[in-house]
Design an enzyme around this catalytic site. Structure first.
Site, PDB file in Angstrom:
ATOM      1  N   GLU A 143       5.805  36.079  28.593  1.00 22.86           N
ATOM      2  CA  GLU A 143       6.308  35.222  27.743  1.00 22.86           C
ATOM      3  C   GLU A 143       5.579  34.353  27.076  1.00 22.86           C
ATOM      4  O   GLU A 143       5.239  33.413  27.324  1.00 22.86           O
ATOM      5  CB  GLU A 143       7.567  34.462  28.633  1.00 22.86           C
ATOM      6  CG  GLU A 143       8.758  33.681  27.740  1.00 22.86           C
ATOM      7  CD  GLU A 143       9.664  33.008  28.520  1.00 22.86           C
ATOM      8  OE1 GLU A 143      10.531  32.396  28.139  1.00 22.86           O
ATOM      9  OE2 GLU A 143       9.262  32.772  29.779  1.00 22.86           O
ATOM     10  N   ALA A 154       9.541  24.825  27.020  1.00 21.18           N
ATOM     11  CA  ALA A 154       8.710  24.039  27.945  1.00 21.18           C
ATOM     12  C   ALA A 154       7.060  24.689  27.682  1.00 21.18           C
ATOM     13  O   ALA A 154       6.336  24.340  28.619  1.00 21.18           O
ATOM     14  CB  ALA A 154       9.108  24.182  29.360  1.00 21.18           C
ATOM     15  N   HIS A 228      12.207  33.143  21.922  1.00 23.99           N
ATOM     16  CA  HIS A 228      11.517  31.893  21.492  1.00 23.99           C
ATOM     17  C   HIS A 228      11.246  32.050  19.966  1.00 23.99           C
ATOM     18  O   HIS A 228      10.150  31.776  19.602  1.00 23.99           O
ATOM     19  CB  HIS A 228      10.395  31.556  22.176  1.00 23.99           C
ATOM     20  CG  HIS A 228      10.758  31.225  23.651  1.00 23.99           C
ATOM     21  ND1 HIS A 228      10.767  29.585  24.044  1.00 23.99           N
ATOM     22  CD2 HIS A 228      10.709  31.779  24.827  1.00 23.99           C
ATOM     23  CE1 HIS A 228      11.056  29.724  25.308  1.00 23.99           C
ATOM     24  NE2 HIS A 228      10.919  30.962  25.832  1.00 23.99           N
ATOM     25  N   ASN A 252      19.447  30.500  24.596  1.00 21.67           N
ATOM     26  CA  ASN A 252      18.439  29.607  24.662  1.00 21.67           C
ATOM     27  C   ASN A 252      17.228  29.843  23.991  1.00 21.67           C
ATOM     28  O   ASN A 252      16.538  31.207  24.058  1.00 21.67           O
ATOM     29  CB  ASN A 252      17.843  29.541  26.074  1.00 21.67           C
ATOM     30  CG  ASN A 252      19.219  28.980  26.971  1.00 21.67           C
ATOM     31  OD1 ASN A 252      19.326  27.761  27.196  1.00 21.67           O
ATOM     32  ND2 ASN A 252      19.959  29.847  27.668  1.00 21.67           N
ATOM     33  N   ALA A 253      16.457  28.946  23.168  1.00 19.98           N
ATOM     34  CA  ALA A 253      15.364  29.015  22.448  1.00 19.98           C
ATOM     35  C   ALA A 253      15.496  30.014  21.237  1.00 19.98           C
ATOM     36  O   ALA A 253      14.714  30.843  21.083  1.00 19.98           O
ATOM     37  CB  ALA A 253      14.044  29.361  23.207  1.00 19.98           C
ATOM     38  N   ARG A 260      27.573  32.963   9.005  1.00 19.60           N
ATOM     39  CA  ARG A 260      27.003  33.696   7.833  1.00 19.60           C
ATOM     40  C   ARG A 260      25.724  34.460   8.186  1.00 19.60           C
ATOM     41  O   ARG A 260      25.247  35.363   7.653  1.00 19.60           O
ATOM     42  CB  ARG A 260      26.704  32.623   6.638  1.00 19.60           C
ATOM     43  CG  ARG A 260      28.304  32.080   5.970  1.00 19.60           C
ATOM     44  CD  ARG A 260      27.796  31.417   4.594  1.00 19.60           C
ATOM     45  NE  ARG A 260      28.964  30.973   3.910  1.00 19.60           N
ATOM     46  CZ  ARG A 260      29.564  29.867   4.082  1.00 19.60           C
ATOM     47  NH1 ARG A 260      28.858  29.093   4.894  1.00 19.60           N
ATOM     48  NH2 ARG A 260      30.663  29.219   3.735  1.00 19.60           N
ATOM     49  N   HIS A 308      22.395  26.434  31.486  1.00 19.84           N
ATOM     50  CA  HIS A 308      21.763  27.094  30.116  1.00 19.84           C
ATOM     51  C   HIS A 308      22.676  27.806  29.214  1.00 19.84           C
ATOM     52  O   HIS A 308      22.382  27.691  28.216  1.00 19.84           O
ATOM     53  CB  HIS A 308      20.883  27.997  30.562  1.00 19.84           C
ATOM     54  CG  HIS A 308      19.323  27.714  31.242  1.00 19.84           C
ATOM     55  ND1 HIS A 308      19.343  27.246  32.389  1.00 19.84           N
ATOM     56  CD2 HIS A 308      18.215  27.567  30.613  1.00 19.84           C
ATOM     57  CE1 HIS A 308      17.906  26.791  32.552  1.00 19.84           C
ATOM     58  NE2 HIS A 308      17.365  27.077  31.499  1.00 19.84           N
ATOM     59  N   ASP A 330      15.301  33.297  35.592  1.00 17.54           N
ATOM     60  CA  ASP A 330      14.207  32.403  34.833  1.00 17.54           C
ATOM     61  C   ASP A 330      13.638  31.318  35.918  1.00 17.54           C
ATOM     62  O   ASP A 330      13.530  30.226  35.303  1.00 17.54           O
ATOM     63  CB  ASP A 330      14.767  31.828  33.544  1.00 17.54           C
ATOM     64  CG  ASP A 330      13.668  31.459  32.692  1.00 17.54           C
ATOM     65  OD1 ASP A 330      12.732  31.788  32.504  1.00 17.54           O
ATOM     66  OD2 ASP A 330      13.945  30.508  31.445  1.00 17.54           O
ATOM     67  N   GLY A 369      13.221  26.469  32.659  1.00 13.02           N
ATOM     68  CA  GLY A 369      13.637  27.378  33.527  1.00 13.02           C
ATOM     69  C   GLY A 369      14.702  26.878  34.653  1.00 13.02           C
ATOM     70  O   GLY A 369      15.634  25.862  34.241  1.00 13.02           O
TER      71      GLY A 369
END
Length: 444
Positions: A143, A154, A228, A252-253, A260, A308, A330, A369
């Site tokens: 990741e 993080a 991310h 998330n991220a 739109r 999350h 995670d 996490g």
């Protein structure tokens, strides 16, 4: 207690099917070979019946769970290497031995963004591993570091980077030997030190050099996951057209859903027929071969700890595309069902704060996490979405196995598949776990 002929029959149980149904049926396994059997074929060819019969009292006999994104557990962090190969392997093996109490029989150790010189060493150490009394380590999930600064979470910003030399940048960071074309994911029941295993890379398509590298990574057998990232709908769609198969921890991220430009989340609602020249032109997908490829919605990960992602968001995602849902933890190194709440050390002098299933960096409100176990994610998922327990189990077994391309061996009860099993009561609580036909954990 072993059977004299190696045959075991589980009876009085419910078996999860690949469509999410629960069917009352017996299951035969061969504990010597560690595989699931076709009971009729075995009976007529071998002229034998199981020497050992196990009555499960109406409980569920599921394929073992697969966790394809987990950062550590039981006080071991997969991203921390202190120069001692033996100590690192000891930590890996400890996680594999202990995590079976949560029903996980296969996992994909995940390393987050870090100093680039560590990647080749870590990825080599994370090649597949299996042992008689522990979960199987399938390979690795990297990741970062090719992720978006604005959605780093993080991840340490000083280690983030672009891929200016495209696929050569990936080889330079991860090690060319770790990115060669994959053959079989695992030969036989025992992993070897030379096996490449499963490989997943989370990266942001908009980062310099990443998008054009996706087709080559996919050709080499790498599962590319969008994460991310601040990718627009057009970019995210192009990434999938190029070979991306997965979305890292949905919601998330990444940008929030906007009507739109639904961005990455909007892939769940994309049409599978998004391949006509006019539609592709409207989205800006006219470069190279991307526009010529058919579109298939990617799998997507969900962390179902109630923190999350809101339960309503979980239900919305699942309703949009149930076949692509993959439950993950995670989890960080302090994943341990027996660990109390409080402040716990992380790395680089930083601390976690654990409050129930919530985990954040001390002094911030940044989620770092999770500490939720996968069996709890399954129970939460059924409750949040209203789906059956069998359908929730599918998202922790068959779906992740399909995403990784290993559904002939893992995440299924097909004859010939590995006899990695978990016995659950009707509420989804783990009662016992089996790996390769052997019971490795049972509730006291």
């Amino acid at each position: 207690m072993a059977s004299s002929n190696g045959l075991i029959c589980f009876t009085n149980c419910l078996l999860p099917q690949e469509d999410g149904a629960l069917v009352e049926k017996d299951l035969w396994i061969d504990e010597r070979r560690g595989v699931i059997l076709d009971s009729q074929r075995t009976f007529f060819l071998r002229k034998e019946r199981p020497d050992r019969i196990i009555d499960l009292g109406g409980n569920i006999l599921s394929p073992g769970f697969l966790d394809i994104q987990i950062n550590g557990a039981y006080n071991f962090d997969f991203s921390v290497y202190e120069g001692d190969d033996a100590a690192y392997k000891e930590g890996l093996h400890r996680v594999a031995e202990k995590i079976v109490e949560t029903g996980v029989t296969s996992l994909l150790p995940t390393i987050i963004t870090q100093e680039r010189s560590l990647y080749p060493k870590l990825l080599h150490l994370l090649r597949p591993y299996s042992a008689p009394n522990s979960a199987t380590l399938l390979g690795w999930h990297a990741e970062g570091p090719f992720i978006q600064l604005a959605k780093r979470g993080a991840h340490a910003p000083e280690f983030l980077m672009g891929a200016k030399e495209e696929i050569k940048s990936f080889e330079s960071v991860y090690g060319a030997e770790n990115l060669v074309v994959a053959e079989d994911w695992l030969m036989g029941s025992e992993a070897t030190g030379d096996a490449l295993g499963v490989r997943v890379i989370t990266a942001a398509p908009e980062v310099d050099g990443v998008m054009v590298s996706i087709p080559e990574l996919a050709r080499r057998g790498v599962v590319f996951s969008i994460g991310h990232s601040i990718a627009t709908t057009a970019l995210a769609t192009a990434a999938v057209q190029g070979g991306a198969r997965l979305i890292t921890h949905l919601f998330n991220a990444m940008p929030q859903l906007h009507h739109r430009d639904p961005s990455i989340i909007g892939l769940l609602g994309a049409s599978p027929h998004l391949s006509s020249p006019s539609e592709l032109t409207d989205l800006g997908l006219t470069k190279g071969k991307v526009a010529e490829m058919s579109f298939e919605r990617p799998f997507y990960e969900l962390i179902v700890d109630g923190i999350h992602s809101h339960p309503n968001s979980v239900r919305l995602a699942y309703s949009s595309y149930p076949d692509g849902c993959v439950l993950i933890t995670d989890a960080m190194k302090i994943l341990d069902p027996h660990l109390p709440d409080g402040v716990h050390p992380w790395r680089d002098g930083k601390n976690f704060v654990k409050a129930g299933d919530k985990l954040y960096l001390e002094g911030t409100d940044t989620l770092a996490g999770s500490v939720v176990s996968l069996d709890k994610c399954v129970r939460n998922f059924s409750r949040f979405t209203g789906c059956s327990l069998g359908e929730a189990i599918r998202c922790a077994t068959y779906n992740p196995a399909r995403c990784l391309g290993i559904e002939a061996r893992k995440g299924t009860l097909r004859p010939g598949a590995d006899a990695d099993l978990v016995v659950l009561d009707r509420k989804g609580r783990v009662q016992s776990t089996w790996v390769a036909g052997r019971e490795v954990w049972t509730r006291a």
